[in-house]
Design an enzyme around this catalytic site. Sequence first.
Site, PDB file in Angstrom:
ATOM      1  N   GLU A 295       0.825  -1.216   0.000  1.00  4.41           N
ATOM      2  CA  GLU A 295       0.000   0.000   0.000  1.00  4.41           C
ATOM      3  C   GLU A 295       0.858   1.265   0.000  1.00  4.41           C
ATOM      4  O   GLU A 295       0.633   2.196   0.766  1.00  4.41           O
ATOM      5  CB  GLU A 295      -0.956  -0.017   1.194  1.00  4.41           C
ATOM      6  CG  GLU A 295      -1.836  -1.260   1.179  1.00  4.41           C
ATOM      7  CD  GLU A 295      -2.920  -1.281   2.235  1.00  4.41           C
ATOM      8  OE1 GLU A 295      -2.702  -0.722   3.319  1.00  4.41           O
ATOM      9  OE2 GLU A 295      -3.980  -1.866   1.963  1.00  4.41           O
ATOM     10  N   ASP A 374      -8.570  -9.047   3.299  1.00  2.77           N
ATOM     11  CA  ASP A 374      -8.391  -8.037   4.338  1.00  2.77           C
ATOM     12  C   ASP A 374      -9.544  -8.019   5.339  1.00  2.77           C
ATOM     13  O   ASP A 374     -10.381  -7.123   5.279  1.00  2.77           O
ATOM     14  CB  ASP A 374      -8.271  -6.657   3.658  1.00  2.77           C
ATOM     15  CG  ASP A 374      -7.610  -5.623   4.552  1.00  2.77           C
ATOM     16  OD1 ASP A 374      -7.092  -5.999   5.610  1.00  2.77           O
ATOM     17  OD2 ASP A 374      -7.603  -4.435   4.164  1.00  2.77           O
ATOM     18  N   GLU A 402     -12.907  -2.790  11.198  1.00  2.00           N
ATOM     19  CA  GLU A 402     -12.788  -1.886  10.046  1.00  2.00           C
ATOM     20  C   GLU A 402     -13.845  -2.153   8.982  1.00  2.00           C
ATOM     21  O   GLU A 402     -14.456  -1.229   8.464  1.00  2.00           O
ATOM     22  CB  GLU A 402     -11.382  -2.021   9.446  1.00  2.00           C
ATOM     23  CG  GLU A 402     -11.197  -1.209   8.178  1.00  2.00           C
ATOM     24  CD  GLU A 402      -9.810  -1.385   7.560  1.00  2.00           C
ATOM     25  OE1 GLU A 402      -8.937  -2.015   8.184  1.00  2.00           O
ATOM     26  OE2 GLU A 402      -9.613  -0.882   6.439  1.00  2.00           O
TER      27      GLU A 402
HETATM   28  C1  GCV Z   1      -2.553   0.181   8.509  1.00  2.00           C
HETATM   29  C2  GCV Z   1      -6.065  -2.127   5.326  1.00  2.00           C
HETATM   30  C3  GCV Z   1      -6.431  -0.872   6.042  1.00  2.00           C
HETATM   31  C4  GCV Z   1      -5.240   0.052   6.237  1.00  2.00           C
HETATM   32  C5  GCV Z   1      -4.150  -0.730   6.961  1.00  2.00           C
HETATM   33  C6  GCV Z   1      -3.798  -1.951   6.122  1.00  2.00           C
HETATM   34  C7  GCV Z   1      -2.761  -2.828   6.783  1.00  2.00           C
HETATM   35  O1  GCV Z   1      -5.782  -1.868   4.006  1.00  2.00           O
HETATM   36  O2  GCV Z   1      -7.445  -0.216   5.346  1.00  2.00           O
HETATM   37  O3  GCV Z   1      -5.674   1.144   7.011  1.00  2.00           O
HETATM   38  O4  GCV Z   1      -3.020   0.071   7.183  1.00  2.00           O
HETATM   39  O5  GCV Z   1      -4.962  -2.733   5.947  1.00  2.00           O
HETATM   40  O6  GCV Z   1      -3.145  -3.847   7.340  1.00  2.00           O
HETATM   41  O7  GCV Z   1      -1.596  -2.499   6.741  1.00  2.00           O
END
Ligand code: GCV
Length: 838
Positions: A295, A374, A402
């Site tokens: 990411e 995720d 989340e």
């Molecule tokens: C901390 C998802 C979340 C991100 C998070 C990422 C991860 O994509 O939306 O906020 O980043 O996972 O686990 O690193």
Amino acid sequence: MLPDEDGVAAWLRYAALPESQRTATNSPAIDTVIVLGDEASDASSPLSVAGRELVDGISKILGRSVSLGSSSSQHTSSTLVVGVRDAFTLLEGVPSSSPLDHTDGYWIDPASSSSPSRIIGHDARGVLYGAFAYLSKLAQGRLSSEAWGSSPRAPIRWINQWDNMDGTIERGYGGRSLFFEGGAIREDLARVKEYARLMASVGLNGIVINNVNANASLLSEESLANGVKRVADIMRPYGVRIGLALNFDAPRTLGGLETSDPLDENVVAWWTEKTHLIYKYVPDMLGYTIKANSEGQPGPLSYGRTLAEGANLFAKPLSQYGGFVFYRAFVYDHHLREDNPKNDRANAAVDFFAHLDDAFDDNVVVQVKFGPIDFQVREPVSPLLARLRKTKAVIEFMVAQEYMGQQTHAVYLAPQWQEVLAFDMRVDGKPSLVRDILSPSGPFGWPTTGYTAVVNVGRDTTWLGHHLAMANLYAYGRLTWAPESDARVLLDEWTRLTWSTDPEVVETLGNLLMDTWPAYEGHSGNLGIQTLCDILYTHYGPSPASQDGNGWGQWTRANAKSLGMDRTVATGTGFAGQYHPEVASVYEKIETTPDNLLLWFHHVPYTHVLKSGKTVIQHFYDAHYEGAAMVQTFSQRWASLRGKIDDARWEHVAFKLAYQAGHALVWRDSVCRFYHSLSGIDDDKKRVGHYAHRYALAAPSPNVVLDGYTPVDARLPESASNGKAVQTEEEKSGKVTITLDVDSAVYDIAVNYFDTSVGRASYSLAVNDSTVGTWQGNLQDRLGHDFSEYIDGHSATRIYFRGVALKGGDVLIIEGQPDGKERAPLDYVSILPEGVVD
Ligand code: GCV
């Protein structure tokens, strides 16, 4: 009336056990706690914490005066003697092979008429765990005369916090950080101590305190000496050690080097020196967590190096201190092209890591999210957990919800985790349950394995923003210790400790929370399609369209005729083939794939008939209606507990459950409308698109007159009736008048409106000039999820006015007063006969 509580004490309230539930065995007459061993008087030792905790807990639960005795005090049937095994001269009654043979294990022997009660630990931390286990049974009224013991299945029982140094928390819904504010560790760490205490009470032993999207300045000497060290010192007495998330690029951004290449000698020297510095201040630091090449984060691949070379860069300096590198397997390309049918984000973890099994240093542990995407409402277990043999792994869960209602919706997740942990990966054709793989005694014999979870508690007195969300933290901790535990059993323990030992409370709340995950799956995304939330914005409310047409790879490949990801080896992305053969063959074929993962593994027409006999599209409609209907029952079930628990916590939960009921309908309608419009296939039961009790305010109708209100497109068309809402002009109030066409009766009036983050509009509702109620669009202050600025499925919400007598021709008037950019947006009004939900 019961005194109000704020939730800070969570499940460690030590509420007095009601007289009516006391017996001679569950309420022993203890008046002295004796802690054996020299460390007993060292405040930083878990032994002394255990002594203090027992004195405090027993006095509160049993309402008696209890004191700490000295080790030379007489041992009688009213003493509780605690200490490590070696401190006991007599181990009478302890079986020769017992939990005491294992790290962190304990043995508890309640008093008999002639001998004292004993809590014996394998080590000091085991004593503390034993003390909490004893207090838990005592507080639940469940202490018996039987001796018992326990030791954890896995050594790694951790938490990840995604706290930023500015005090915010990524995906945190319980307020600001306990650890950080203004770029530094906070002065006041009282709640950090309470957090460590909660962790210890359920067996958790490690925490990474900062976000995996890490800020390198945490590693400055000033920050280590005056901040990180204090956190470690506060948590250590509870047997909780800390770890740090590192930013791979720190040598460049913090150290001023030209590169962060893991094979560059200056970079190696920089990390080596940093590691020495960190251990100077935190000599028992657990290690580092690394999110790299993920990411947008930099990583070894950015320098043409392998992930193993990246991980080993940290492993080497850590090894001399016994520290570990937790290298996250969440490495994937988020600019993936959907037009290539072979592309699949789910393949990434195995593709990136499996071939490196021999390449990682001994103290590297790969941290694997439980599913390949995720933390979705339903995913198959990540195949990587069965593909590394030499390299150790831990599983990563998420307590922070989340993708599952962000602690605004109550969703009890332990049933999902229980399913994951009980899944058989069939390594080499042999039984290989995930929970066994994650244990040193499992098929790979990993000495360092176990669990971590993203938790994200904050400063809110509820910790997670919703009292009911704490069931997840409790169950997570207990599962890391005993992963074969039953989700319902853990829930009932939590309820007794957190709310009441009254069997009716335990039964009602237990049944309610066990219904939450199925309900959420029902109205959010079923058949393995994933949580259909808005993945391009806040990850909270519905947006089925957002899954496709972008590089994030959470695709559903939905078109007018069919949907689902073909992940078969024969015709799809090949993901099914990442499992060991027996599992792979189940997922490879539609006939053997369980319905609840059908669309995860297969692309099928909406008219495909499921094992249940329903078509996919009809299943979607039904499941969304059933899921949302189930959520409507939560408020009534909770209402039956009024008076049995304190009003403050009761009201907090009642408010959230009422909101959840309204938002579940938003989910249901958005998702059903979306697939109805995409597929053109009607709901057999004629519900989707037919809302008999609603007045949609943006639709032209002789019954609805707008004055100062005009139609506006919703950002997500399916989130509003006919894709449109109505709103006022900026800074000018508006009025909606509805002439009702109803039979004379008593109704519930539901107003669906949009509560955004860009203002706090005010509303009033009147019938024939008599005010029924007023409200404000201030949910951004009252809920805690990631809010939306727009008119969409995140901001869509509902308020009820119940039991209003109405007749045909009555005039219902809503007046909206805008605030800032929130122009009092409204969607529809439902006039609901008794018992009807729509
Ligand atoms: C901390 C998802 C979340 C991100 C998070 C990422 C991860 O994509 O939306 O906020 O980043 O996972 O686990 O690193």
